[in-house]
Scaffold this motif. Structure first.
Motif, PDB file in Angstrom:
ATOM      1  N   SER A  77       0.833  -1.216   0.000  1.00  0.00           N
ATOM      2  CA  SER A  77       0.000   0.000   0.000  1.00  0.00           C
ATOM      3  C   SER A  77       0.861   1.257   0.000  1.00  0.00           C
ATOM      4  CB  SER A  77      -0.937   0.016   1.211  1.00  0.00           C
ATOM      5  OG  SER A  77      -1.938  -0.951   1.060  1.00  0.00           O
TER       6      SER A  77
ATOM      7  N   THR B  17     -13.608  -2.666  -5.018  1.00  0.00           N
ATOM      8  CA  THR B  17     -13.417  -2.428  -3.592  1.00  0.00           C
ATOM      9  C   THR B  17     -13.629  -0.955  -3.270  1.00  0.00           C
ATOM     10  OG1 THR B  17     -11.819  -4.221  -3.474  1.00  0.00           O
ATOM     11  CG2 THR B  17     -11.799  -2.643  -1.665  1.00  0.00           C
TER      12      THR B  17
ATOM     13  N   THR C 195      -6.919   0.545  -0.256  1.00  0.00           N
ATOM     14  CA  THR C 195      -6.210  -0.587  -0.854  1.00  0.00           C
ATOM     15  C   THR C 195      -5.057  -0.035  -1.689  1.00  0.00           C
ATOM     16  OG1 THR C 195      -7.556  -0.576  -2.867  1.00  0.00           O
ATOM     17  CG2 THR C 195      -8.358  -1.929  -1.015  1.00  0.00           C
TER      18      THR C 195
ATOM     19  N   TYR D  80      -6.355  -4.143   2.733  1.00  0.00           N
ATOM     20  CA  TYR D  80      -6.914  -2.841   3.104  1.00  0.00           C
ATOM     21  C   TYR D  80      -6.323  -2.412   4.447  1.00  0.00           C
ATOM     22  CZ  TYR D  80      -9.764  -5.644   6.200  1.00  0.00           C
ATOM     23  OH  TYR D  80     -10.153  -6.511   7.173  1.00  0.00           O
TER      24      TYR D  80
ATOM     25  N   ALA E 291     -13.393   2.225  -0.525  1.00  0.00           N
ATOM     26  CA  ALA E 291     -12.773   2.730   0.703  1.00  0.00           C
ATOM     27  C   ALA E 291     -13.893   3.024   1.696  1.00  0.00           C
ATOM     28  CB  ALA E 291     -11.986   3.993   0.405  1.00  0.00           C
TER      29      ALA E 291
END
Length: 183
Positions: free
Chosen positions: A85, A141, A115, A109, A143
């Motif tokens: 990340s 995905t 991510t 995550y 946040a």
């Protein structure tokens, strides 16, 4: 320093600095043996390991060295920050690829639902986005803010990143549907 002419006529300077041995100093204790396995993965107060720090600052040679010496790329810091990340956040595509070659979770995550792909998009790091998508990063995905990577690219006005994601989606559809039937 003393100067003497060399055979070709130039002057060589000889050091007058004494070594420890010339001064009569001796080793008083043997160096401690280091437990590399414990040090190489030792977290700091935030839970960051040397690999996480090196990835965050784009130090590719340090990342290579640490991985070669057994650094664990799967370790997460206290708030679930990962080397992947942080490398994605900085746009360090070569480091992202190195970490992905070590089978890290591409969709990991962190504390706020970010991510690697979301961080690469937020930083407008086109090459990093391409590398993550090529390796299977999840475009759906969200946040914690509710943004998907595409939502984020559109909201921030990052047209090139948006185009990369659109092209990726088109390629996925083409693979799924197969070649068109000629009529």
């Amino acid at each position: 320093m003393d100067s003497k002419p060399s055979p070709n006529g130039s002057f060589l300077k000889h050091s007058t600095t004494l070594t420890n041995r010339q001064r009569g100093n001796e080793v008083s204790a043997l160096p401690a043996t280091l437990d590399c396995d414990n040090l190489i993965n030792k977290p700091d107060e935030r839970g960051f390991t040397p690999l996480i720090w090196a990835s965050a600052f784009g130090e590719i040679e340090t990342v290579r060295f640490l991985l070669d010496w057994g650094a664990d790329p799967h370790i997460l810091a206290k708030e679930r920050e990962s080397a992947l990340s942080l490398a994605s956040m900085g746009g360090y595509t070569d480091i992202v690829r190195l970490l992905l070659d070590r089978d890290v979770d591409i969709n990991i995550y962190d504390w706020n639902g970010g991510t690697p792909l979301l961080y690469a998009v937020r930083g407008n790091h086109v090459k990093c986005v391409e590398a993550l998508l090529a390796r299977g990063a999840d475009l759906t995905t969200e946040a914690d803010s509710g943004y998907t990577p595409m939502d984020l690219a559109v909201a921030l006005g990052f047209r090139k990143v948006q185009q990369v994601m659109e092209n990726h989606i088109l390629q996925l559809f083409q693979r799924t549907l197969g070649p068109a039937d000629p009529e």
